[in-house]
Design a protein around this motif. Structure first.
Motif, mmCIF file in Angstrom:
data_model
loop_
_atom_site.group_PDB
_atom_site.id
_atom_site.type_symbol
_atom_site.label_atom_id
_atom_site.label_comp_id
_atom_site.label_asym_id
_atom_site.label_seq_id
_atom_site.Cartn_x
_atom_site.Cartn_y
_atom_site.Cartn_z
ATOM 1 N N LEU A 194 27.385 2.637 0.993
ATOM 2 C CA LEU A 194 26.344 3.436 0.332
ATOM 3 C C LEU A 194 26.390 3.223 -1.183
ATOM 4 O O LEU A 194 25.351 3.060 -1.835
ATOM 5 C CB LEU A 194 26.519 4.922 0.668
ATOM 6 C CG LEU A 194 26.058 5.341 2.059
ATOM 7 C CD1 LEU A 194 26.375 6.803 2.313
ATOM 8 C CD2 LEU A 194 24.552 5.119 2.205
ATOM 9 N N VAL A 195 27.601 3.237 -1.719
ATOM 10 C CA VAL A 195 27.740 3.027 -3.162
ATOM 11 C C VAL A 195 27.201 1.644 -3.538
ATOM 12 O O VAL A 195 26.449 1.493 -4.510
ATOM 13 C CB VAL A 195 29.219 3.171 -3.582
ATOM 14 C CG1 VAL A 195 29.399 2.736 -5.031
ATOM 15 C CG2 VAL A 195 29.664 4.611 -3.406
ATOM 16 N N VAL A 203 39.078 5.518 12.564
ATOM 17 C CA VAL A 203 37.913 6.280 12.107
ATOM 18 C C VAL A 203 37.887 6.376 10.581
ATOM 19 O O VAL A 203 36.820 6.370 9.964
ATOM 20 C CB VAL A 203 37.889 7.682 12.771
ATOM 21 C CG1 VAL A 203 39.061 8.524 12.304
ATOM 22 C CG2 VAL A 203 36.570 8.382 12.493
ATOM 23 N N TYR A 204 39.046 6.427 9.941
ATOM 24 C CA TYR A 204 39.087 6.498 8.480
ATOM 25 C C TYR A 204 38.524 5.233 7.854
ATOM 26 O O TYR A 204 37.836 5.257 6.835
ATOM 27 C CB TYR A 204 40.520 6.723 7.991
ATOM 28 C CG TYR A 204 41.019 8.115 8.281
ATOM 29 C CD1 TYR A 204 40.689 9.166 7.433
ATOM 30 C CD2 TYR A 204 41.788 8.379 9.405
ATOM 31 C CE1 TYR A 204 41.123 10.456 7.699
ATOM 32 C CE2 TYR A 204 42.220 9.655 9.675
ATOM 33 C CZ TYR A 204 41.894 10.696 8.826
ATOM 34 O OH TYR A 204 42.309 11.958 9.089
ATOM 35 N N HIS A 231 31.725 14.557 20.255
ATOM 36 C CA HIS A 231 31.538 16.000 20.228
ATOM 37 C C HIS A 231 30.518 16.513 21.227
ATOM 38 O O HIS A 231 30.655 17.618 21.728
ATOM 39 C CB HIS A 231 31.124 16.437 18.825
ATOM 40 C CG HIS A 231 32.185 16.173 17.811
ATOM 41 N ND1 HIS A 231 33.275 16.985 17.659
ATOM 42 C CD2 HIS A 231 32.334 15.157 16.926
ATOM 43 C CE1 HIS A 231 34.061 16.479 16.721
ATOM 44 N NE2 HIS A 231 33.506 15.368 16.264
ATOM 45 N N TYR A 237 34.863 5.403 8.030
ATOM 46 C CA TYR A 237 34.350 6.335 7.022
ATOM 47 C C TYR A 237 34.309 5.660 5.656
ATOM 48 O O TYR A 237 33.298 5.709 4.942
ATOM 49 C CB TYR A 237 35.237 7.577 6.994
ATOM 50 C CG TYR A 237 34.946 8.500 5.852
ATOM 51 C CD1 TYR A 237 33.782 9.274 5.850
ATOM 52 C CD2 TYR A 237 35.807 8.593 4.766
ATOM 53 C CE1 TYR A 237 33.507 10.118 4.801
ATOM 54 C CE2 TYR A 237 35.533 9.430 3.707
ATOM 55 C CZ TYR A 237 34.379 10.192 3.732
ATOM 56 O OH TYR A 237 34.096 11.018 2.685
ATOM 57 N N VAL A 243 23.402 1.687 -3.690
ATOM 58 C CA VAL A 243 22.839 2.322 -4.879
ATOM 59 C C VAL A 243 23.023 1.418 -6.101
ATOM 60 O O VAL A 243 22.150 1.328 -6.955
ATOM 61 C CB VAL A 243 23.484 3.704 -5.101
ATOM 62 C CG1 VAL A 243 23.003 4.301 -6.405
ATOM 63 C CG2 VAL A 243 23.143 4.620 -3.947
ATOM 64 N N LEU A 244 24.138 0.709 -6.149
ATOM 65 C CA LEU A 244 24.367 -0.198 -7.279
ATOM 66 C C LEU A 244 23.325 -1.312 -7.316
ATOM 67 O O LEU A 244 23.027 -1.874 -8.360
ATOM 68 C CB LEU A 244 25.762 -0.813 -7.185
ATOM 69 C CG LEU A 244 26.913 0.109 -7.564
ATOM 70 C CD1 LEU A 244 28.240 -0.602 -7.363
ATOM 71 C CD2 LEU A 244 26.785 0.568 -9.012
ATOM 72 N N LYS A 245 22.761 -1.630 -6.172
ATOM 73 C CA LYS A 245 21.781 -2.719 -6.119
ATOM 74 C C LYS A 245 20.361 -2.261 -6.434
ATOM 75 O O LYS A 245 19.438 -3.058 -6.480
ATOM 76 C CB LYS A 245 21.797 -3.359 -4.719
ATOM 77 C CG LYS A 245 23.059 -4.152 -4.453
ATOM 78 C CD LYS A 245 23.169 -4.482 -2.990
ATOM 79 C CE LYS A 245 24.446 -5.243 -2.705
ATOM 80 N NZ LYS A 245 24.593 -5.496 -1.266
ATOM 81 N N PHE A 246 20.182 -0.944 -6.600
ATOM 82 C CA PHE A 246 18.843 -0.410 -6.891
ATOM 83 C C PHE A 246 18.312 -0.953 -8.206
ATOM 84 O O PHE A 246 19.057 -1.103 -9.162
ATOM 85 C CB PHE A 246 18.913 1.117 -7.026
ATOM 86 C CG PHE A 246 18.805 1.837 -5.717
ATOM 87 C CD1 PHE A 246 18.637 1.153 -4.535
ATOM 88 C CD2 PHE A 246 18.860 3.221 -5.677
ATOM 89 C CE1 PHE A 246 18.538 1.825 -3.340
ATOM 90 C CE2 PHE A 246 18.766 3.898 -4.480
ATOM 91 C CZ PHE A 246 18.612 3.207 -3.314
ATOM 92 N N GLY A 247 17.012 -1.190 -8.249
ATOM 93 C CA GLY A 247 16.342 -1.422 -9.521
ATOM 94 C C GLY A 247 16.387 -2.844 -10.026
ATOM 95 O O GLY A 247 15.976 -3.113 -11.139
ATOM 96 N N ASP A 248 16.843 -3.785 -9.225
ATOM 97 C CA ASP A 248 16.819 -5.182 -9.641
ATOM 98 C C ASP A 248 15.549 -5.814 -9.093
ATOM 99 O O ASP A 248 15.354 -5.877 -7.880
ATOM 100 C CB ASP A 248 18.059 -5.901 -9.088
ATOM 101 C CG ASP A 248 18.177 -7.305 -9.653
ATOM 102 O OD1 ASP A 248 17.208 -7.745 -10.292
ATOM 103 O OD2 ASP A 248 19.226 -7.934 -9.449
ATOM 104 N N ALA A 268 31.046 4.891 3.185
ATOM 105 C CA ALA A 268 30.959 5.403 1.817
ATOM 106 C C ALA A 268 30.803 4.245 0.822
ATOM 107 O O ALA A 268 29.918 4.270 -0.044
ATOM 108 C CB ALA A 268 32.198 6.229 1.493
ATOM 109 N N ALA A 280 29.907 10.277 16.580
ATOM 110 C CA ALA A 280 29.902 11.744 16.523
ATOM 111 C C ALA A 280 29.336 12.320 17.812
ATOM 112 O O ALA A 280 29.862 13.305 18.373
ATOM 113 C CB ALA A 280 29.073 12.207 15.330
#
Lengths: 122, 566
Positions: free
Chosen positions: A41-42, A30-31, A81, A34, A45-50, A38, A77
């Motif tokens: 996602l990073v 699971v780690y 749960h 995770y 965001v780094l690819k935004f705006g090209d 993460a 999840a």
């Protein structure tokens, strides 16, 4: 450097999670999942705006990977749960196959990166 | 939308990365730190619960310690995460607000809105470059005639005025430089229903570049340019501009016409004014010696026009060199002594043609006091001062902006009208006055509507059909389709046949296919005329007096009825 690092890391983490017996929860950490989310996602965001064509394709692959991984996390999840029976091999298999799809998108992204880099060198 | 979105996304990179990073660290810490459950057994927060907990803590909602009370080690970590994530959120929100407020972002959004508004245009429109005195008056006039326009102005404040103007249509406006062809394309230069471009900026070169872009990108457009220099005007003509308007020379000519042949001046005013304005009475200016105040670009042309009409002109100018060169009087024309020196008492009229409205008004007031009964012509520069000029009761008010607008309208609305007015200028003043009287007779003191029609199947199907069998006189289009012996409030101004223009064609002129007709009259007359030109039965009634039944059924029935056939 940072850009390439995150793209490759997203791919390797995802691969690490994906590899192993499809339905066996023991083979899927699971780690790792995770960390894959993460880092993905990073990377997104780094690819935004090209505004270039390749940039748009980069962003698209990342969005696909995010979508698949987040879907996998939500299923996990829910199974762990909210579901009466808890985690079953069947559900585990669908989680891992979703991450497998995300892995393909990561690979496309990495290939794009390599192509782009190769063109720069020329 | 794309460019705005990319710009926003690029700037949101840093805040988003901060958010993701702070969440990732906080969630991971929550999961790694061991806790105890309700029964004191070792328990670890799952990723799901950690995400849930951090989500409501980071957004300062704070539901409490769920699902179990935390240990002190966990609380220590949570204290750290609260500061981390809450600060990250504030930073992100602040940054996003800053991006949306950013001038360049707003500009991109505005350009995008403008592009979409232009794309959505479904009616023919004109692109107006420059929303100054003249531009705003032209947009107003087009709007009143139900014609759509699109505005570009380099000054954002002036562009903003479009939204404040009381217009019936929505006018898309862009704050941008017209010298950039991209801006013109954005304004719909290549739009299939864009009719033309009017360049009215103060900068001749900007207007020239508009003419060049318009004619190169879309040669079918009508292009009208304002231009103050002859050299640039020649370049504009070389690019194929349909009309080049020099406001100074046009204004000078008009002022001279207003004085010399007021009939022509009024005719032009009436035919090119906005519909439903009240018509002004014709005036008769005396011939003799005139005092002309202000010998700038306007004054020179006015003086030339006046002298050509057999008048003598005395010039007053504040600039000694100018006054001496023109053989006039140097000094301020608002000064009684200067006016006396220029011989105001022996003059028949005074022309206040300076660039300042208040000066112009005070010149006329002073001149009137010295010589009551003087004919006064005043140049009005600003649109806002209408009431002042009305109160001053001067004989003729000439507005440079209005002169340009009227010239544009004549070219845009009815190309035949511009030709008619040029031809009318060579007729006598009496001819113009007679026509004015006729127009006044039918329009009841209102500005007439102007429209042109071509004799073809698109514009007048009934007439075109009928022409294949029998001749149709022009008079048929002027008779009332409800009772044929009465005339419609319509005057046929001109008929263009194979390039030749016939002024005021007679009612018995036989129409031919391809003729172009120019009418003026009241809106009611125009609407009735449409009945005649489009409905074959109405046309037959108007021409012959026989009211034939229209439908197929009625036609069959009436044919079998012997009494009707007779």
């Amino acid at each position: 450097m940072v850009f390439g690092f995150f793209i490759i890391l997203a791919m390797t983490l995802n691969f690490g999670f994906f590899i192993g017996d499809l339905a066996d929860p023991v083979h899927h950490n699971v780690y790792e999942m995770y960390a894959a989310i993460a880092v993905n996602l990073v990377a997104t965001v780094l690819k935004f705006g090209d505004r270039t064509q390749v940039g748009a394709l980069h962003l698209a692959t990342s969005l696909v990977a995010d979508l698949q991984l987040i879907a996998a996390a939500v299923i996990w999840a829910y199974a762990a749960h909210a579901l009466q029976g808890g985690m079953t091999p069947h559900i585990m298999a669908s989680i891992v196959s979703l991450s497998g799809g995300a892995f393909v998108a990561n690979v496309v992204s990495a290939v794009l990166l390599i192509i782009e880099t190769a063109q720069l060198r020329r | 939308m794309n460019s705005a979105l990319f710009l926003a996304l690029r700037r949101m990179r840093a805040p988003l990365l901060t958010l993701i990073g702070s969440y990732a660290v906080s969630i991971l810490g929550m999961v790694l730190i061991p806790g105890v459950d309700g029964e004191g057994m070792p328990w670890r927060v799952s990723f799901f619960h950690a995400f849930y907990f951090i989500s409501y803590t980071a957004t300062t909602i704070g539901f409490g310690e769920l699902p179990n009370a935390f240990t002190d080690a966990q609380r220590l970590w949570i204290t750290f995460t609260i500061y981390l994530t809450v600060v990250a959120w504030f930073y992100a929100i602040g940054k996003i607000l800053q991006i949306t407020q950013d001038a360049s972002f707003q500009q991109v959004l505005a350009a995008e809105r403008f592009r979409r508004a232009v794309d959505r245009m479904r009616e023919p429109f004109y692109v107006i470059c420059g929303y100054g005195e003249t531009g705003s008056a032209l947009v107003d006039a087009l709007d009143q005639r139900g014609v759509r326009s699109v505005v570009i102005d380099i000054n954002p404040a002036r562009a903003g005025e479009v939204e404040l103007a009381a217009l019936q249509f929505d006018v898309p406006v862009l704050a941008g430089d017209v010298r950039q062809p991209d801006n013109l394309s954005l304004a719909g230069l290549r739009h299939p229903i864009c009719r033309g471009v009017v360049a009215l900026t103060n900068d001749d070169h900007a207007n020239l570049s508009v003419a060049a872009s318009a004619k190169l990108l879309n040669p079918a457009l009508t292009v009208i340019c304002r231009c103050e220099s002859d050299a640039v005007a020649a370049s504009m003509a070389a690019f194929g501009a349909d009309d080049v308007i020099d406001p100074f020379s046009l204004f000078g000519e008009h002022l001279a016409t207003a004085v010399r042949t007021p009939g022509h001046y009024l005719l032009r005013e009436w035919l090119t004014a906005a519909p439903d304005e009240t018509l002004r009475e014709p005036l008769f200016a005396p011939v003799g010696r005139w005092v002309l105040c202000g010998f700038g670009r306007f004054g020179v042309r006015t003086a030339r026009g006046l002298e050509a009409g057999g008048n003598a002109v005395t010039i007053i100018d504040a600039d000694a060199a100018v006054a001496e060169h023109a053989g006039g009087v140097c000094g301020s024309a608002t000064d009684a002594r200067v006016l006396e020196q220029a011989g105001i008492r022996e003059a028949v009229g005074v022309i206040a043609g300076t660039g300042d409205d208040v000066t112009n008004l005070s010149i006329t007031q002073m001149a009137r006091r010295l010589a009551p009964g003087l004919f006064t012509v005043v140049r009005r520069n600003q649109r806002g001062s209408t009431s002042l000029f009305e109160a001053a009761a001067v004989s003729v008010v000439v507005q440079p902006a209005a002169v340009v607008v009227h010239a544009c309208l004549a070219t845009l609305m009815a190309p035949l009208l511009a030709r008619f007015l040029r031809a009318a200028a060579s007729e006598s003043n009496a001819w113009a006055n007679e026509l004015l009287a006729r127009i006044a007779g039918i329009t009841e003191e209102r500005v007439p509507e102007i429209w042109s029609l071509r004799v073809d199947h698109a514009h007048m199907p009934a007439v075109a059909d009928s022409l294949e069998r029998r001749p149709v006189p022009l008079g048929g289009l002027l008779a009332d389709p409800q009772s044929r012996l009465e005339d419609l409030p319509v005057i046929a101004l001109a008929l263009e046949r194979e390039g030749a223009l016939q002024m005021l064609p007679a009612a018995d002129t036989a129409l031919e296919p391809g003729d172009r007709l120019l009418f003026c009259g009241r809106g009611r007359g125009r609407r009735r005329q449409v009945l005649t030109t489009r409905n074959g039965n109405v046309l037959r009634y108007v021409l012959t007096g026989v009211d034939l039944p229209g439908g197929w059924m009625w036609r069959r029935l009436s044919r079998s009825d012997p009494t009707h056939q007779a």
